[in-house]
Scaffold this motif. Structure first.
Motif, PDB file in Angstrom:
ATOM      1  N   LEU A  70     -28.690  14.035 -10.160  1.00 52.12           N
ATOM      2  CA  LEU A  70     -27.622  13.720  -9.208  1.00 52.12           C
ATOM      3  C   LEU A  70     -27.293  14.927  -8.338  1.00 52.12           C
ATOM      4  N   VAL A  71     -27.258  16.106  -8.964  1.00 50.17           N
ATOM      5  CA  VAL A  71     -26.987  17.339  -8.214  1.00 50.17           C
ATOM      6  C   VAL A  71     -28.043  17.527  -7.129  1.00 50.17           C
ATOM      7  N   VAL A  72     -29.310  17.333  -7.489  1.00 46.12           N
ATOM      8  CA  VAL A  72     -30.402  17.494  -6.527  1.00 46.12           C
ATOM      9  C   VAL A  72     -30.311  16.437  -5.427  1.00 46.12           C
ATOM     10  N   ALA A  73     -30.070  15.186  -5.807  1.00 43.28           N
ATOM     11  CA  ALA A  73     -29.980  14.109  -4.822  1.00 43.28           C
ATOM     12  C   ALA A  73     -28.844  14.365  -3.831  1.00 43.28           C
ATOM     13  N   LEU A  74     -27.726  14.856  -4.323  1.00 41.36           N
ATOM     14  CA  LEU A  74     -26.606  15.185  -3.438  1.00 41.36           C
ATOM     15  C   LEU A  74     -26.970  16.347  -2.517  1.00 41.36           C
ATOM     16  N   SER A  75     -27.589  17.382  -3.071  1.00 38.94           N
ATOM     17  CA  SER A  75     -27.919  18.549  -2.244  1.00 38.94           C
ATOM     18  C   SER A  75     -28.942  18.187  -1.169  1.00 38.94           C
ATOM     19  N   ASN A  76     -29.808  17.211  -1.453  1.00 43.61           N
ATOM     20  CA  ASN A  76     -30.747  16.739  -0.432  1.00 43.61           C
ATOM     21  C   ASN A  76     -30.019  16.096   0.745  1.00 43.61           C
ATOM     22  N   LYS A  77     -28.790  15.669   0.529  1.00 47.43           N
ATOM     23  CA  LYS A  77     -27.959  15.087   1.586  1.00 47.43           C
ATOM     24  C   LYS A  77     -26.883  16.095   2.036  1.00 47.43           C
ATOM     25  N   THR A  78     -27.092  17.358   1.693  1.00 52.65           N
ATOM     26  CA  THR A  78     -26.156  18.453   1.977  1.00 52.65           C
ATOM     27  C   THR A  78     -24.752  18.177   1.442  1.00 52.65           C
ATOM     28  N   LEU A  79     -24.706  17.608   0.255  1.00 53.70           N
ATOM     29  CA  LEU A  79     -23.451  17.342  -0.437  1.00 53.70           C
ATOM     30  C   LEU A  79     -23.463  18.082  -1.771  1.00 53.70           C
ATOM     31  N   VAL A  80     -22.289  18.237  -2.377  1.00 52.96           N
ATOM     32  CA  VAL A  80     -22.194  18.912  -3.664  1.00 52.96           C
ATOM     33  C   VAL A  80     -21.575  17.963  -4.697  1.00 52.96           C
ATOM     34  N   ILE A  81     -21.864  18.207  -5.950  1.00 52.65           N
ATOM     35  CA  ILE A  81     -21.405  17.340  -7.043  1.00 52.65           C
ATOM     36  C   ILE A  81     -19.881  17.283  -7.107  1.00 52.65           C
ATOM     37  N   GLU A  82     -19.224  18.383  -6.776  1.00 54.14           N
ATOM     38  CA  GLU A  82     -17.757  18.409  -6.811  1.00 54.14           C
ATOM     39  C   GLU A  82     -17.150  17.380  -5.851  1.00 54.14           C
ATOM     40  N   LYS A  83     -17.818  17.135  -4.732  1.00 54.28           N
ATOM     41  CA  LYS A  83     -17.328  16.131  -3.781  1.00 54.28           C
ATOM     42  C   LYS A  83     -17.348  14.742  -4.420  1.00 54.28           C
ATOM     43  N   ALA A  84     -18.390  14.444  -5.170  1.00 54.10           N
ATOM     44  CA  ALA A  84     -18.485  13.145  -5.852  1.00 54.10           C
ATOM     45  C   ALA A  84     -17.423  13.045  -6.948  1.00 54.10           C
ATOM     46  N   MET A  85     -17.185  14.134  -7.669  1.00 52.31           N
ATOM     47  CA  MET A  85     -16.141  14.131  -8.700  1.00 52.31           C
ATOM     48  C   MET A  85     -14.776  13.852  -8.080  1.00 52.31           C
ATOM     49  N   GLU A  86     -14.455  14.579  -7.011  1.00 53.42           N
ATOM     50  CA  GLU A  86     -13.158  14.423  -6.350  1.00 53.42           C
ATOM     51  C   GLU A  86     -12.997  13.022  -5.773  1.00 53.42           C
ATOM     52  N   ALA A  87     -14.052  12.490  -5.155  1.00 51.04           N
ATOM     53  CA  ALA A  87     -13.984  11.142  -4.585  1.00 51.04           C
ATOM     54  C   ALA A  87     -13.767  10.109  -5.685  1.00 51.04           C
ATOM     55  N   ASN A  88     -14.397  10.304  -6.814  1.00 53.36           N
ATOM     56  CA  ASN A  88     -14.244   9.366  -7.926  1.00 53.36           C
ATOM     57  C   ASN A  88     -12.818   9.395  -8.469  1.00 53.36           C
ATOM     58  N   ILE A  89     -12.248  10.568  -8.611  1.00 53.20           N
ATOM     59  CA  ILE A  89     -10.871  10.665  -9.111  1.00 53.20           C
ATOM     60  C   ILE A  89      -9.898  10.047  -8.106  1.00 53.20           C
ATOM     61  N   ARG A  90     -10.110  10.271  -6.810  1.00 49.07           N
ATOM     62  CA  ARG A  90      -9.252   9.632  -5.799  1.00 49.07           C
ATOM     63  C   ARG A  90      -9.322   8.113  -5.904  1.00 49.07           C
ATOM     64  N   LYS A  91     -10.515   7.582  -6.101  1.00 48.44           N
ATOM     65  CA  LYS A  91     -10.677   6.128  -6.245  1.00 48.44           C
ATOM     66  C   LYS A  91      -9.943   5.629  -7.484  1.00 48.44           C
TER      67      LYS A  91
END
Length: 180
Positions: free
Chosen positions: A136-157
């Protein structure tokens, strides 16, 4: 947000139903320390099943927003698995293989334990969780995103779904997906 902060917030919204595995009949291969006589079997099975369905949704997703949301959903289930088997504390190397392979490893470990009475292969499960997380970390970085962004978005949801910040069965079933 680091992993431990994320996990603590995510676990507040976990549903832990009645443990059906407490009634698993005695099997001569297992002993009383078996996961099958412990409520964590239900939690770990929930995590494995959830990782499977969320990775399937991730494969089918469209665009970065959906991608980040689905990664967050996989992380939520990985948090449950981590709470049971502590996979995140290990820093193992692993062979790069597809998510389908690692899902098979998770399911095989649970199947053998719950239905054949073998000792739960924690090492296999730890390796699979680490590999999925790193993937997941690699897949996100391939889209110039970081894992922390996914964590934060999930908690907001989850905060929108559960305004009281804890699991609520009614809110889980009758979700306002537009608001989330």
């Amino acid at each position: 947000m680091n992993w431990n902060e994320y996990k603590a917030l995510a676990l507040r919204t976990e549903s832990v139903p009645y443990n059906n595995f407490e009634k698993v009949p005695y099997h001569p291969i297992t002993d009383v320390s078996s996961l099958a006589v412990n409520k964590n079997a239900t939690r770990l099975l929930h995590a494995v099943m959830g990782i499977c369905t969320e990775l399937a949704e991730l494969e089918d997703g469209q665009g970065n927003v959906n991608f980040v949301e689905e990664v967050g959903d996989v992380l939520w289930y990985l948090a449950i698995a981590d709470d049971v088997i502590n996979w995140h504390k290990y820093h193992r190397t692993y062979e790069f293989k597809s998510n389908l392979f690692w899902l098979g490893e998770l399911n095989d470990a649970m199947k053998r334990h719950l239905f054949y009475g073998t000792e739960l292969n924690i090492d296999k499960m730890i390796d699979a969780c680490i590999a999925i997380y790193r993937g997941l970390v690699v897949a996100l970085s391939n889209k110039t995103l970081v894992i922390e962004k996914a964590m934060e978005a999930n908690i907001r949801k989850l905060e929108k779904r559960y305004p009281d910040k804890y699991f609520d069965a009614k809110a889980a079933v009758h979700r306002d997906t537009d608001r989330e």
